[in-house]
Design an enzyme around this catalytic site. Sequence first.
Site, short mmCIF file in Angstrom:
data_model
loop_
_atom_site.label_atom_id
_atom_site.label_comp_id
_atom_site.label_asym_id
_atom_site.label_seq_id
_atom_site.Cartn_x
_atom_site.Cartn_y
_atom_site.Cartn_z
N TYR A 1 0.83 -1.22 0.00
CA TYR A 1 0.00 0.00 0.00
C TYR A 1 0.85 1.25 0.00
O TYR A 1 0.46 2.29 -0.56
CB TYR A 1 -1.02 -0.04 1.16
CG TYR A 1 -2.08 -1.07 0.86
CD1 TYR A 1 -2.03 -2.35 1.41
CD2 TYR A 1 -3.06 -0.79 -0.09
CE1 TYR A 1 -2.97 -3.31 1.05
CE2 TYR A 1 -4.00 -1.74 -0.45
CZ TYR A 1 -3.94 -3.01 0.11
OH TYR A 1 -4.85 -3.97 -0.27
N THR B 1 -15.39 -0.67 -14.22
CA THR B 1 -15.28 -1.75 -13.25
C THR B 1 -15.64 -3.07 -13.92
O THR B 1 -16.55 -3.14 -14.73
CB THR B 1 -16.16 -1.51 -12.00
OG1 THR B 1 -16.02 -2.63 -11.11
CG2 THR B 1 -17.62 -1.31 -12.34
N HIS C 1 -14.31 0.79 -0.45
CA HIS C 1 -13.22 -0.15 -0.16
C HIS C 1 -12.08 0.52 0.58
O HIS C 1 -10.97 0.00 0.61
CB HIS C 1 -12.70 -0.76 -1.47
CG HIS C 1 -13.67 -1.71 -2.10
ND1 HIS C 1 -13.54 -2.14 -3.41
CD2 HIS C 1 -14.79 -2.31 -1.63
CE1 HIS C 1 -14.55 -2.97 -3.69
NE2 HIS C 1 -15.32 -3.09 -2.63
N CYS D 1 -1.07 3.79 17.19
CA CYS D 1 -2.29 4.59 17.02
C CYS D 1 -2.18 5.89 17.83
O CYS D 1 -1.87 5.84 19.03
CB CYS D 1 -3.49 3.78 17.53
SG CYS D 1 -5.01 4.74 17.68
N ARG E 1 1.42 1.88 -3.60
CA ARG E 1 0.24 2.40 -4.31
C ARG E 1 -0.06 3.83 -3.88
O ARG E 1 -0.53 4.65 -4.67
CB ARG E 1 -0.95 1.46 -4.06
CG ARG E 1 -0.71 0.13 -4.78
CD ARG E 1 -1.78 -0.85 -4.55
NE ARG E 1 -3.07 -0.35 -5.01
CZ ARG E 1 -4.21 -0.91 -4.61
NH1 ARG E 1 -4.18 -1.93 -3.76
NH2 ARG E 1 -5.36 -0.46 -5.03
N LEU F 1 -14.35 -0.12 -20.88
CA LEU F 1 -13.53 -0.36 -22.07
C LEU F 1 -13.96 -1.64 -22.76
O LEU F 1 -13.92 -1.76 -23.97
CB LEU F 1 -12.05 -0.47 -21.64
CG LEU F 1 -11.00 -0.37 -22.74
CD1 LEU F 1 -11.12 0.97 -23.46
CD2 LEU F 1 -9.60 -0.53 -22.16
N GLU F 2 -14.40 -2.60 -21.94
CA GLU F 2 -14.89 -3.88 -22.52
C GLU F 2 -16.01 -4.39 -21.63
O GLU F 2 -16.19 -3.89 -20.52
CB GLU F 2 -13.74 -4.89 -22.60
CG GLU F 2 -13.08 -5.13 -21.27
CD GLU F 2 -11.62 -5.62 -21.40
OE1 GLU F 2 -11.00 -5.45 -22.44
OE2 GLU F 2 -11.15 -6.17 -20.39
#
Length: 230
Positions: free
Chosen positions: A53, A173, A106, A133, A56, A199-200
Amino acid sequence: MTNLVILTGAGISAESGISTFRDDGGLWAKHRIEDVATPEGFARDPELVVNFYNERRAQAASVAPNTAHKALANLEAQHQGDLLLVTQNVDDLHERGGNPHVLHMHGALNSALCASCDHRWPAPMRMLVADSCPNCSAPMARPDIVWFGEMPYQMDRIERALSKADIFVAIGTSGNVYPAAGFVEMASHYGAHTIELNLEPSAVVSQFDETRFGKASETVPQWVSEILNK
Ligand code: BV8
Protein backbone atom coordinates in the site's frame (compact mmCIF):
# COMPACT_ATOMS: atom_id res chain seq x y z
CA MET A 1 -35.13 16.01 -10.34
CA THR A 2 -33.05 13.00 -11.40
CA ASN A 3 -31.34 11.04 -8.63
CA LEU A 4 -27.99 9.58 -9.72
CA VAL A 5 -25.81 6.85 -8.23
CA ILE A 6 -22.41 6.47 -9.87
CA LEU A 7 -20.06 3.54 -9.12
CA THR A 8 -16.47 3.77 -10.29
CA GLY A 9 -13.71 1.19 -10.47
CA ALA A 10 -10.03 1.03 -11.40
CA GLY A 11 -10.80 1.74 -15.08
CA ILE A 12 -11.56 5.40 -14.40
CA SER A 13 -8.03 5.89 -13.03
CA ALA A 14 -6.30 3.80 -15.73
CA GLU A 15 -5.66 6.78 -18.06
CA SER A 16 -4.11 8.66 -15.16
CA GLY A 17 -1.51 5.90 -15.05
CA ILE A 18 -2.78 3.85 -12.08
CA SER A 19 -2.67 0.09 -12.70
CA THR A 20 -6.02 -1.67 -12.71
CA PHE A 21 -6.39 -5.06 -11.03
CA ARG A 22 -7.36 -7.46 -13.74
CA ASP A 23 -6.11 -5.99 -16.98
CA ASP A 24 -2.91 -7.43 -18.45
CA GLY A 25 0.00 -6.40 -16.24
CA GLY A 26 -2.45 -5.30 -13.57
CA LEU A 27 -1.87 -5.36 -9.84
CA TRP A 28 -3.10 -8.89 -9.36
CA ALA A 29 -0.65 -10.11 -12.02
CA LYS A 30 2.18 -9.08 -9.72
CA HIS A 31 0.73 -9.99 -6.33
CA ARG A 32 -1.58 -12.75 -5.10
CA ILE A 33 -4.81 -11.31 -3.70
CA GLU A 34 -4.47 -13.68 -0.75
CA ASP A 35 -1.06 -12.24 0.12
CA VAL A 36 -1.74 -8.51 -0.06
CA ALA A 37 -5.50 -7.86 0.13
CA THR A 38 -6.80 -10.13 2.89
CA PRO A 39 -6.64 -9.90 6.71
CA GLU A 40 -4.93 -13.31 6.69
CA GLY A 41 -2.23 -11.97 4.35
CA PHE A 42 -1.71 -8.97 6.64
CA ALA A 43 -1.44 -11.22 9.70
CA ARG A 44 1.00 -13.50 7.87
CA ASP A 45 3.29 -10.78 6.52
CA PRO A 46 2.36 -7.25 7.64
CA GLU A 47 5.54 -5.80 6.13
CA LEU A 48 4.64 -7.08 2.64
CA VAL A 49 1.12 -5.66 2.87
CA VAL A 50 2.10 -2.28 4.37
CA ASN A 51 4.71 -1.87 1.61
CA PHE A 52 2.20 -2.92 -1.10
CA TYR A 53 0.00 0.00 0.00
CA ASN A 54 2.96 2.34 0.46
CA GLU A 55 3.82 1.71 -3.23
CA ARG A 56 0.24 2.40 -4.31
CA ARG A 57 0.00 5.53 -2.15
CA ALA A 58 3.18 6.88 -3.77
CA GLN A 59 1.93 5.97 -7.26
CA ALA A 60 -1.42 7.70 -6.64
CA ALA A 61 0.34 10.83 -5.38
CA SER A 62 2.52 10.92 -8.53
CA VAL A 63 -0.35 10.96 -11.08
CA ALA A 64 -3.13 13.43 -11.88
CA PRO A 65 -6.91 13.14 -12.32
CA ASN A 66 -8.00 12.71 -15.94
CA THR A 67 -10.88 14.19 -17.93
CA ALA A 68 -13.24 11.50 -16.67
CA HIS A 69 -12.65 12.53 -13.04
CA LYS A 70 -13.08 16.19 -13.96
CA ALA A 71 -16.31 15.50 -15.85
CA LEU A 72 -17.79 13.86 -12.74
CA ALA A 73 -16.73 16.88 -10.67
CA ASN A 74 -18.49 19.14 -13.16
CA LEU A 75 -21.57 16.93 -12.93
CA GLU A 76 -21.64 17.10 -9.12
CA ALA A 77 -21.23 20.89 -9.24
CA GLN A 78 -24.09 21.43 -11.71
CA HIS A 79 -26.51 18.53 -11.25
CA GLN A 80 -29.90 19.30 -9.69
CA GLY A 81 -31.10 16.30 -7.68
CA ASP A 82 -29.27 13.74 -5.54
CA LEU A 83 -25.89 12.44 -6.66
CA LEU A 84 -23.95 9.74 -4.81
CA LEU A 85 -20.45 8.96 -6.10
CA VAL A 86 -19.35 5.55 -4.77
CA THR A 87 -15.89 4.38 -5.68
CA GLN A 88 -14.21 1.00 -5.28
CA ASN A 89 -10.93 2.82 -5.80
CA VAL A 90 -8.64 3.64 -2.92
CA ASP A 91 -6.83 6.51 -4.69
CA ASP A 92 -7.89 10.16 -4.15
CA LEU A 93 -8.20 11.14 -7.82
CA HIS A 94 -11.94 11.87 -7.52
CA GLU A 95 -11.25 14.34 -4.70
CA ARG A 96 -8.32 15.90 -6.55
CA GLY A 97 -10.47 16.04 -9.69
CA GLY A 98 -12.98 18.20 -7.77
CA ASN A 99 -15.61 15.91 -6.27
CA PRO A 100 -16.05 17.01 -2.64
CA HIS A 101 -18.16 14.04 -1.54
CA VAL A 102 -16.76 10.63 -2.45
CA LEU A 103 -17.83 7.39 -0.76
CA HIS A 104 -14.83 5.06 -0.65
CA MET A 105 -16.56 1.72 -0.12
CA HIS A 106 -13.22 -0.15 -0.16
CA GLY A 107 -11.34 2.36 1.96
CA ALA A 108 -8.66 4.88 1.04
CA LEU A 109 -4.87 4.93 0.73
CA ASN A 110 -4.69 8.29 2.50
CA SER A 111 -6.36 6.97 5.64
CA ALA A 112 -4.86 4.81 8.41
CA LEU A 113 -6.93 2.69 10.80
CA CYS A 114 -6.24 1.36 14.28
CA ALA A 115 -7.08 -2.36 14.38
CA SER A 116 -7.54 -2.00 18.13
CA CYS A 117 -9.74 1.08 18.71
CA ASP A 118 -11.03 1.81 15.15
CA HIS A 119 -9.54 5.35 15.24
CA ARG A 120 -8.73 6.78 11.78
CA TRP A 121 -6.11 9.36 10.91
CA PRO A 122 -4.42 10.66 7.75
CA ALA A 123 -1.93 8.01 6.60
CA PRO A 124 1.71 9.08 6.24
CA MET A 125 3.14 8.56 2.76
CA ARG A 126 5.01 5.53 4.10
CA MET A 127 3.32 3.54 6.87
CA LEU A 128 5.39 1.25 9.05
CA VAL A 129 4.19 -1.94 10.68
CA ALA A 130 5.37 -0.56 14.02
CA ASP A 131 3.26 2.61 13.68
CA SER A 132 1.18 3.11 16.78
CA CYS A 133 -2.29 4.59 17.02
CA PRO A 134 -2.33 8.31 17.95
CA ASN A 135 -5.51 7.66 19.93
CA CYS A 136 -4.87 4.51 22.00
CA SER A 137 -1.10 4.11 21.42
CA ALA A 138 -1.51 0.43 20.49
CA PRO A 139 1.01 -0.64 17.79
CA MET A 140 -1.96 -1.77 15.68
CA ALA A 141 -1.96 0.63 12.72
CA ARG A 142 -3.13 -0.83 9.39
CA PRO A 143 -4.02 0.58 5.98
CA ASP A 144 -7.67 1.76 6.06
CA ILE A 145 -8.52 -0.61 3.21
CA VAL A 146 -11.43 -3.09 2.98
CA TRP A 147 -9.76 -6.43 2.23
CA PHE A 148 -11.45 -9.52 0.82
CA GLY A 149 -13.65 -11.06 3.47
CA GLU A 150 -14.19 -7.67 5.17
CA MET A 151 -17.42 -5.68 5.00
CA PRO A 152 -17.29 -2.70 2.61
CA TYR A 153 -18.01 0.69 4.19
CA GLN A 154 -21.39 2.51 4.33
CA MET A 155 -23.38 -0.25 2.66
CA ASP A 156 -26.65 0.99 4.25
CA ARG A 157 -26.14 4.45 2.77
CA ILE A 158 -25.36 2.96 -0.65
CA GLU A 159 -28.41 0.71 -0.61
CA ARG A 160 -30.67 3.62 0.41
CA ALA A 161 -29.35 5.68 -2.51
CA LEU A 162 -29.81 2.78 -4.94
CA SER A 163 -33.43 2.39 -3.80
CA LYS A 164 -34.10 6.02 -4.82
CA ALA A 165 -31.92 6.16 -7.95
CA ASP A 166 -33.41 7.12 -11.31
CA ILE A 167 -30.10 6.36 -13.06
CA PHE A 168 -27.27 4.04 -11.95
CA VAL A 169 -24.00 4.30 -13.87
CA ALA A 170 -21.02 1.93 -13.45
CA ILE A 171 -17.74 3.27 -14.83
CA GLY A 172 -14.51 1.27 -15.36
CA THR A 173 -15.28 -1.75 -13.25
CA SER A 174 -15.02 -5.41 -14.30
CA GLY A 175 -17.98 -6.48 -12.17
CA ASN A 176 -15.98 -9.26 -10.51
CA VAL A 177 -16.10 -8.08 -6.92
CA TYR A 178 -19.15 -8.24 -4.71
CA PRO A 179 -21.18 -6.65 -3.21
CA ALA A 180 -20.31 -3.77 -5.65
CA ALA A 181 -20.98 -5.98 -8.69
CA GLY A 182 -24.49 -6.56 -7.34
CA PHE A 183 -25.47 -2.87 -7.32
CA VAL A 184 -26.77 -2.95 -10.90
CA GLU A 185 -29.25 -5.72 -10.01
CA MET A 186 -30.39 -3.79 -6.93
CA ALA A 187 -30.78 -0.54 -8.89
CA SER A 188 -32.75 -2.32 -11.62
CA HIS A 189 -34.99 -3.92 -9.00
CA TYR A 190 -35.90 -0.44 -7.76
CA GLY A 191 -36.63 0.73 -11.31
CA ALA A 192 -33.48 2.71 -12.13
CA HIS A 193 -32.18 3.01 -15.68
CA THR A 194 -28.73 1.36 -15.63
CA ILE A 195 -25.73 2.27 -17.78
CA GLU A 196 -22.28 0.65 -18.06
CA LEU A 197 -19.39 2.81 -19.32
CA ASN A 198 -16.43 0.48 -19.78
CA LEU A 199 -13.53 -0.36 -22.07
CA GLU A 200 -14.89 -3.88 -22.52
CA PRO A 201 -17.93 -5.82 -21.32
CA SER A 202 -17.92 -6.43 -17.56
CA ALA A 203 -18.91 -9.73 -15.95
CA VAL A 204 -22.38 -8.26 -15.34
CA VAL A 205 -22.83 -6.41 -18.66
CA SER A 206 -26.04 -8.33 -19.44
CA GLN A 207 -27.72 -6.75 -16.40
CA PHE A 208 -27.39 -3.20 -17.72
CA ASP A 209 -30.08 -1.44 -19.77
CA GLU A 210 -27.41 0.39 -21.73
CA THR A 211 -23.68 -0.19 -22.35
CA ARG A 212 -21.24 2.22 -23.94
CA PHE A 213 -17.76 0.94 -24.76
CA GLY A 214 -14.71 3.15 -24.91
CA LYS A 215 -12.15 4.89 -22.75
CA ALA A 216 -13.52 6.67 -19.69
CA SER A 217 -11.85 9.90 -20.84
CA GLU A 218 -14.23 9.82 -23.83
CA THR A 219 -17.40 8.08 -22.61
CA VAL A 220 -17.71 9.91 -19.27
CA PRO A 221 -17.53 13.53 -20.54
CA GLN A 222 -19.95 12.54 -23.32
CA TRP A 223 -22.47 11.05 -20.88
CA VAL A 224 -22.11 13.98 -18.43
CA SER A 225 -22.83 16.53 -21.15
CA GLU A 226 -25.97 14.59 -22.13
CA ILE A 227 -27.18 14.51 -18.54
CA LEU A 228 -26.50 18.20 -17.94
CA ASN A 229 -28.11 19.28 -21.20
CA LYS A 230 -31.29 17.24 -20.72
C1 BV8 B 1 -17.37 -9.18 1.69
C2 BV8 B 1 -9.39 -2.97 -1.70
C3 BV8 B 1 -18.42 -10.27 3.46
C4 BV8 B 1 -8.09 -3.61 -1.83
C5 BV8 B 1 -10.91 -4.47 -2.81
C6 BV8 B 1 -21.02 -12.35 -3.04
C7 BV8 B 1 -21.46 -11.41 -2.12
C8 BV8 B 1 -20.57 -10.84 -1.21
C9 BV8 B 1 -19.22 -11.20 -1.22
C10 BV8 B 1 -18.78 -12.13 -2.14
C11 BV8 B 1 -19.66 -12.71 -3.04
N1 BV8 B 1 -18.95 -13.56 -3.83
C12 BV8 B 1 -17.66 -13.53 -3.45
C13 BV8 B 1 -17.52 -12.71 -2.41
C14 BV8 B 1 -16.26 -12.43 -1.71
C15 BV8 B 1 -15.47 -11.26 -2.29
C16 BV8 B 1 -15.51 -11.23 -3.78
O1 BV8 B 1 -16.31 -10.50 -4.38
N2 BV8 B 1 -14.62 -11.99 -4.41
C17 BV8 B 1 -14.56 -11.99 -5.85
C18 BV8 B 1 -13.09 -11.93 -6.29
C19 BV8 B 1 -15.26 -13.25 -6.35
N3 BV8 B 1 -15.97 -10.01 -1.76
C20 BV8 B 1 -15.48 -9.59 -0.58
O2 BV8 B 1 -14.68 -10.21 0.08
C21 BV8 B 1 -16.01 -8.25 -0.06
N4 BV8 B 1 -16.37 -8.41 1.31
O3 BV8 B 1 -18.07 -9.73 0.91
O4 BV8 B 1 -17.50 -9.28 3.04
C22 BV8 B 1 -18.78 -9.97 4.83
C23 BV8 B 1 -20.10 -10.12 5.21
C24 BV8 B 1 -20.44 -9.87 6.50
C25 BV8 B 1 -19.47 -9.46 7.43
C26 BV8 B 1 -18.15 -9.30 7.04
C27 BV8 B 1 -17.79 -9.56 5.73
C28 BV8 B 1 -14.92 -7.19 -0.03
C29 BV8 B 1 -14.47 -6.83 -1.41
C30 BV8 B 1 -13.50 -5.66 -1.33
C31 BV8 B 1 -12.08 -6.16 -1.52
N5 BV8 B 1 -11.19 -5.02 -1.68
N6 BV8 B 1 -10.17 -3.38 -2.85
C32 BV8 B 1 -7.21 -2.84 -2.76
O5 BV8 B 1 -7.69 -1.96 -3.50
O6 BV8 B 1 -6.02 -3.15 -2.71
S1 BV8 B 1 -11.54 -5.07 -4.27
C33 BV8 B 1 -10.52 -4.80 -5.61
O7 BV8 B 1 -11.27 -5.16 -6.76
C34 BV8 B 1 -10.20 -3.39 -5.94
O8 BV8 B 1 -10.17 -2.54 -4.88
C35 BV8 B 1 -11.26 -2.91 -6.86
O9 BV8 B 1 -11.98 -1.94 -6.21
C36 BV8 B 1 -12.11 -4.08 -6.98
C37 BV8 B 1 -12.83 -4.24 -8.26
O10 BV8 B 1 -11.91 -4.12 -9.31
P1 BV8 B 1 -12.25 -3.09 -10.48
O11 BV8 B 1 -12.31 -1.73 -9.90
O12 BV8 B 1 -13.46 -3.56 -11.22
O13 BV8 B 1 -10.95 -3.20 -11.35
P2 BV8 B 1 -10.59 -4.33 -12.40
O14 BV8 B 1 -9.13 -4.24 -12.68
O15 BV8 B 1 -11.19 -5.62 -11.99
O16 BV8 B 1 -11.38 -3.87 -13.72
C38 BV8 B 1 -11.00 -2.67 -14.36
C39 BV8 B 1 -12.08 -2.40 -15.40
O17 BV8 B 1 -11.78 -1.16 -16.03
C40 BV8 B 1 -12.11 -3.45 -16.51
O18 BV8 B 1 -13.46 -3.79 -16.79
C41 BV8 B 1 -11.49 -2.72 -17.71
O19 BV8 B 1 -12.08 -3.12 -18.94
C42 BV8 B 1 -11.86 -1.29 -17.42
N7 BV8 B 1 -10.94 -0.30 -17.99
C43 BV8 B 1 -9.58 -0.38 -18.13
N8 BV8 B 1 -9.12 0.76 -18.68
C44 BV8 B 1 -10.19 1.57 -18.88
C45 BV8 B 1 -11.34 0.91 -18.43
N9 BV8 B 1 -12.58 1.44 -18.52
C46 BV8 B 1 -12.66 2.69 -19.05
N10 BV8 B 1 -11.61 3.41 -19.48
C47 BV8 B 1 -10.36 2.88 -19.43
N11 BV8 B 1 -9.32 3.59 -19.88
